[in-house]
Write a protein that holds these residues in place. Structure first.
Motif, PDB file in Angstrom:
ATOM      1  N   LEU A 252       0.832  -1.206   0.000  1.00  0.00           N
ATOM      2  CA  LEU A 252       0.000   0.000   0.000  1.00  0.00           C
ATOM      3  C   LEU A 252       0.860   1.246   0.000  1.00  0.00           C
ATOM      4  O   LEU A 252       0.611   2.194  -0.759  1.00  0.00           O
ATOM      5  N   ARG A 253       1.878   1.244   0.832  1.00  0.00           N
ATOM      6  CA  ARG A 253       2.781   2.395   0.927  1.00  0.00           C
ATOM      7  C   ARG A 253       3.457   2.667  -0.425  1.00  0.00           C
ATOM      8  O   ARG A 253       3.445   3.786  -0.926  1.00  0.00           O
ATOM      9  N   ARG A 254       4.019   1.631  -1.039  1.00  0.00           N
ATOM     10  CA  ARG A 254       4.701   1.810  -2.318  1.00  0.00           C
ATOM     11  C   ARG A 254       3.726   2.249  -3.414  1.00  0.00           C
ATOM     12  O   ARG A 254       4.068   3.085  -4.256  1.00  0.00           O
ATOM     13  N   SER A 255       2.524   1.694  -3.379  1.00  0.00           N
ATOM     14  CA  SER A 255       1.532   2.051  -4.393  1.00  0.00           C
ATOM     15  C   SER A 255       1.147   3.524  -4.302  1.00  0.00           C
ATOM     16  O   SER A 255       1.056   4.218  -5.315  1.00  0.00           O
ATOM     17  N   LEU A 256       0.921   4.005  -3.096  1.00  0.00           N
ATOM     18  CA  LEU A 256       0.512   5.400  -2.928  1.00  0.00           C
ATOM     19  C   LEU A 256       1.620   6.373  -3.332  1.00  0.00           C
ATOM     20  O   LEU A 256       1.346   7.442  -3.880  1.00  0.00           O
ATOM     21  N   VAL A 257       2.862   6.006  -3.076  1.00  0.00           N
ATOM     22  CA  VAL A 257       3.979   6.856  -3.515  1.00  0.00           C
ATOM     23  C   VAL A 257       3.984   6.962  -5.034  1.00  0.00           C
ATOM     24  O   VAL A 257       4.134   8.043  -5.614  1.00  0.00           O
ATOM     25  N   GLY A 258       3.804   5.822  -5.716  1.00  0.00           N
ATOM     26  CA  GLY A 258       3.748   5.843  -7.171  1.00  0.00           C
ATOM     27  C   GLY A 258       2.553   6.620  -7.700  1.00  0.00           C
ATOM     28  O   GLY A 258       2.658   7.382  -8.670  1.00  0.00           O
ATOM     29  N   ILE A 259       1.395   6.468  -7.049  1.00  0.00           N
ATOM     30  CA  ILE A 259       0.192   7.175  -7.488  1.00  0.00           C
ATOM     31  C   ILE A 259       0.339   8.673  -7.293  1.00  0.00           C
ATOM     32  O   ILE A 259      -0.157   9.472  -8.109  1.00  0.00           O
ATOM     33  N   SER A 260       1.029   9.092  -6.246  1.00  0.00           N
ATOM     34  CA  SER A 260       1.245  10.533  -6.043  1.00  0.00           C
ATOM     35  C   SER A 260       2.043  11.124  -7.198  1.00  0.00           C
ATOM     36  O   SER A 260       1.778  12.242  -7.649  1.00  0.00           O
TER      37      SER A 260
END
Length: 405
Positions: A252-260
């Motif tokens: 989740l953490r890595r995904s949100l960084v990429g989505i930002s």
């Protein structure tokens, strides 16, 4: 020698028992256990360093950073309105500390005569009256004044804390970086305006044209200032929630960084749409006219020019990035529905999904109604709201690394 072997045996036994007892182990591997322990220790040490800041100062620094973010928000939105009203080229020079409204009618006439020497008056506003000129001049003057106010909000509190010797080195470096970017934003803004005052460029495009590359750089730097301000403000105002970490939390953490990053790129691509007036090319949705892919996407030669210089291509790119951003936001929301997360993290992700859907709706409405000024300005404000919501979600998931001992 025997004592050394005994010591190594005790260390191995302790490590093995830690493997069985540690709640953050994923797949039970000793190497992963050591890495996870190191991440927790590093994160905790960073928290302890920040906790050394006096609570009053910590809160003040957080409010200061968020105030810069708020001022940047107003500046960007007002800048969009300035562009929509074709007011950005009304002030044809840049005097950092000497820009004031003309004091009398004679001074206004002098300012107006200067404006008449440049392409916008000659090609687009020929015959404009003095009163009409005053309206667009005040619009651009207000935008520059708000930008300077943003600079003051960045610099003055920094000097206050610095003189009182209340800031640790880490915060000083963050503040200097942020203020340097704000200062550079002012110079980049004038560099952008200069491109619209160039006679050769105006002849090339048959109308006064502000470089869409410089416009995108100007917006991109403003979004960088906004993002750093939001990130630092949340860091110093919101205390971490401690939870146990699983593989799903890390994903989740890595995904949100990429989505930002995707949301940031989508917002910058909007500058290319605005700079090329690409919002007026295809005013239909979801298809572009009767096609899913525009027939004139590769109209320019060589082909690579189309990606950033072809209005049809830039509109398609912006649409695609926006749809991916919304799909990602909804995907993250669905992924976290059954996860164990702190209430604030759940709220941040839910807000991100809602703002993403709202922003897409605003974009579609702006397109279908042929870019009305109020709706276009609201759409630009929505892009900043979307960016701030995903940064909040990223911040909340960053805090998940703090695990109770």
């Amino acid at each position: 020698m025997l004592a050394v072997h005994r010591h190594l045996f005790r260390c191995g036994r302790t490590l093995f028992s830690a493997k069985l007892k540690n709640p953050i182990l994923i797949n039970g591997a000793i190497g992963k256990n050591l890495i996870a322990r190191r991440a927790v220790i590093d994160s905790t040490s960073r928290l302890e360093v920040d906790s050394n800041v006096v609570p009053r100062v910590r809160k003040g620094v957080g409010i200061w950073f968020l105030s810069v973010a708020g001022a940047t928000f107003v500046t960007v939105v007002f800048g969009g309105v300035t562009r929509l009203t074709r007011s950005g080229l009304s002030m044809v020079d840049w005097r950092f500390f000497k820009e004031f409204p003309p004091r009398n009618e004679e001074k206004w006439l002098e300012e107006f005569e200067m404006y008449k020497k440049y392409p916008e008056y000659q090609l687009a506003n020929h015959g404009m009256t003095l009163e009409e000129f005053k309206k667009i001049w005040y619009m651009e003057y207000s935008h520059r004044s708000i930008a300077r106010l943003t600079g003051l909000i960045g610099f003055l509190p920094f000097f206050y804390f610095w003189i009182r010797n209340e800031l640790p080195v880490a915060i000083v470096l963050k503040a200097l970086t942020l203020n340097s970017l704000i200062l550079g934003q002012g110079f980049l803004g004038w560099y952008m305006v200069k491109s619209g005052l160039d006679h050769e460029t105006a002849i090339k495009y048959s109308h006064p044209h502000v470089s869409h590359y410089r416009l995108a750089a100007h917006l991109g730097l403003a979004l960088t200032v906004f993002s750093l301000s939001i990130r630092n403000g949340l860091h110093y105002l919101l205390k971490p929630d401690k939870v146990m970490v699983t593989g799903a939390h890390s994903f989740l953490r890595r995904s949100l960084v990429g989505i930002s990053g995707l949301v940031f790129l989508t917002a910058v691509s909007g500058a290319f749409v605005a700079g090329l007036d690409a919002g007026l090319v295809y005013n239909s949705f979801p298809k572009m006219a009767d096609r899913w892919f525009p027939s004139d996407y590769f109209a320019k030669f060589p082909f690579y020019r189309n990606f950033l210089e072809n209005p049809s291509a830039t509109q398609f790119n912006h649409r695609l990035l926006a749809e991916l951003s919304v799909a990602s936001a909804l995907g993250v929301w669905l992924f976290t529905r059954k996860m164990i997360l702190p209430p604030r993290a759940k709220l941040a992700i839910r807000c991100f999904a809602i703002v993403a859907c709202t922003q897409l709706s605003l974009g579609v409405a702006t397109l279908l109604l042929y870019v009305p000024k109020p709706l276009a300005a609201l759409h630009q404000a929505g892009s900043l709201g979307l960016l701030s919501s995903v940064l909040w979600a990223v911040h909340e998931t960053k805090l998940l690394r703090f695990v109770p001992k």
